[in-house]
Structure formats: structure tokens, C-alpha cells
Write an enzyme that holds these catalytic residues in place. Sequence first.
Site, PDB file in Angstrom:
ATOM      1  CE  LYS A  81      -3.852  -2.188   2.460  1.00  0.00           C
ATOM      2  NZ  LYS A  81      -4.627  -2.243   3.734  1.00  0.00           N
ATOM      3  N   GLY A 106      -1.113   0.135   6.594  1.00  0.00           N
ATOM      4  CA  GLY A 106      -1.139  -1.077   7.404  1.00  0.00           C
ATOM      5  C   GLY A 106      -2.246  -2.000   6.945  1.00  0.00           C
ATOM      6  CG  ASP A 107      -4.255  -5.618   5.537  1.00  0.00           C
ATOM      7  OD1 ASP A 107      -5.033  -4.927   4.853  1.00  0.00           O
ATOM      8  OD2 ASP A 107      -4.443  -6.823   5.767  1.00  0.00           O
ATOM      9  CD  GLN A 108      -7.180  -5.898  12.969  1.00  0.00           C
ATOM     10  OE1 GLN A 108      -8.352  -5.646  12.709  1.00  0.00           O
ATOM     11  NE2 GLN A 108      -6.615  -5.552  14.111  1.00  0.00           N
ATOM     12  CB  SER A 143       1.299  -4.704   9.463  1.00  0.00           C
ATOM     13  OG  SER A 143       0.491  -4.276   8.377  1.00  0.00           O
TER      14      SER A 143
END
Length: 203
Positions: A81, A106-108, A143
Site C-alpha cells: 500500500k 497497514g493491514d489487519q 501491521s
Amino acid sequence: FTSLRDGPQCFSSKEASPDHFWLLNTSMEGFKLILGSGSASRKEILGEMGLEFEVLKADIDERAIRHEDPATLVSILGNKKADAILERMNSHGVPEYEGEVFLLTGDQVVVHNGKILEKPLDEKEARTFIEGYNRAPARTVGSIVITNVKTGERFESLDTAEVYFHEIPGEVQFENWRNLHCRQSYRYSKPIMPMNSFVLLGH
């Protein structure tokens, strides 16, 4: 995102070990923040912290990026991203900002019984997810990737939390399952069941 309250505390993605942490020596008033996400939850969190920020979306195909390890997956997605947004910013020219400029991405993902859960496709699948939480806890893996837009320096941190639910009644009603705009079919801030239905343990 809570680590941003006293300055972003992250480890450098250039280092192999997540045990090394650095504190970015930047005051909360001394930098420009760009949120690389259209997530309503992330915007809400930063807003509650009193931070001013701009929003830029990465527009990448997240489902095309897969990895069996949740921590590796969210790290890859957070960095992809950032790469996509920086490429778009560079192609259009980076605006002249005073001070430091940080891009936050970020990501989850949610892991249940060893399986990474995607966003529910329909109400039936959303109910299946929630019923499963009666039998075993869910685990979130997230993250945070912070990129200094001017220098290209990048920092990264990972966080996990286990969510233990008390018994969830089978008659839980959805006003609109499509409003469950997160992978695990629940939100801590605005849950679809009473607040005393679950306990969140993070580390």
C-alpha cells in the site's frame, strides 16, 4: 495506532529482528500525516486521538496478494500500500510540506482455528464466523507501516490480540450484514453484541 500517542514506536523494516525498536524523534505538532487507507475505523481512531491528517487510498488488489503466514501477509500488504501511494505521489509531484511528512499504512487479518478469515460474503457466512467464536477465540494480526515521504525511510511494527467471547446468543440480529465492514464480523468500538460479550487481550 495507539503507539502514536507518544510518537510512533516502530522497528525498522531494514532490520531482520522485531526486537529492535526506535522512537521517531518528531513532536506531534511537527509533521504532516497522510493516512493511506479509506478505512472508517482507522480514520475514527486517528480522529479520536486529535490528529489532523489527509487520506490517500492505495487502490491495490489485496485479494491477489496471499501468504499462509498472517504476520507476513499483513506486512506485505502494508508495504505494498505504501509503495503504491508513493508511486502515485511521485508521478504527480510531492506537494511542498513544511517539516516531516509521514505516510501511515497497514493491514489487519483475523485468524480463527488456524484459518485467515476474509470479509464475510453474505449474512450466512457472517453468522458462521460469529458462531465459531463461541467455540474458540479469534486472533487479530495487524501491521503498521510508517514511511518518511521525503527521505524514504520506513518503519514497521506488528501487533496481535486474542479476543475471547462469552457465549453469544443465537438470536443476535443484524440490521444490515453489509455494514460489518471488517474481516472478523465484529467491531470493538461499535459491536453488534453487548460490550460484556467479549474480552480483548492484546500484546
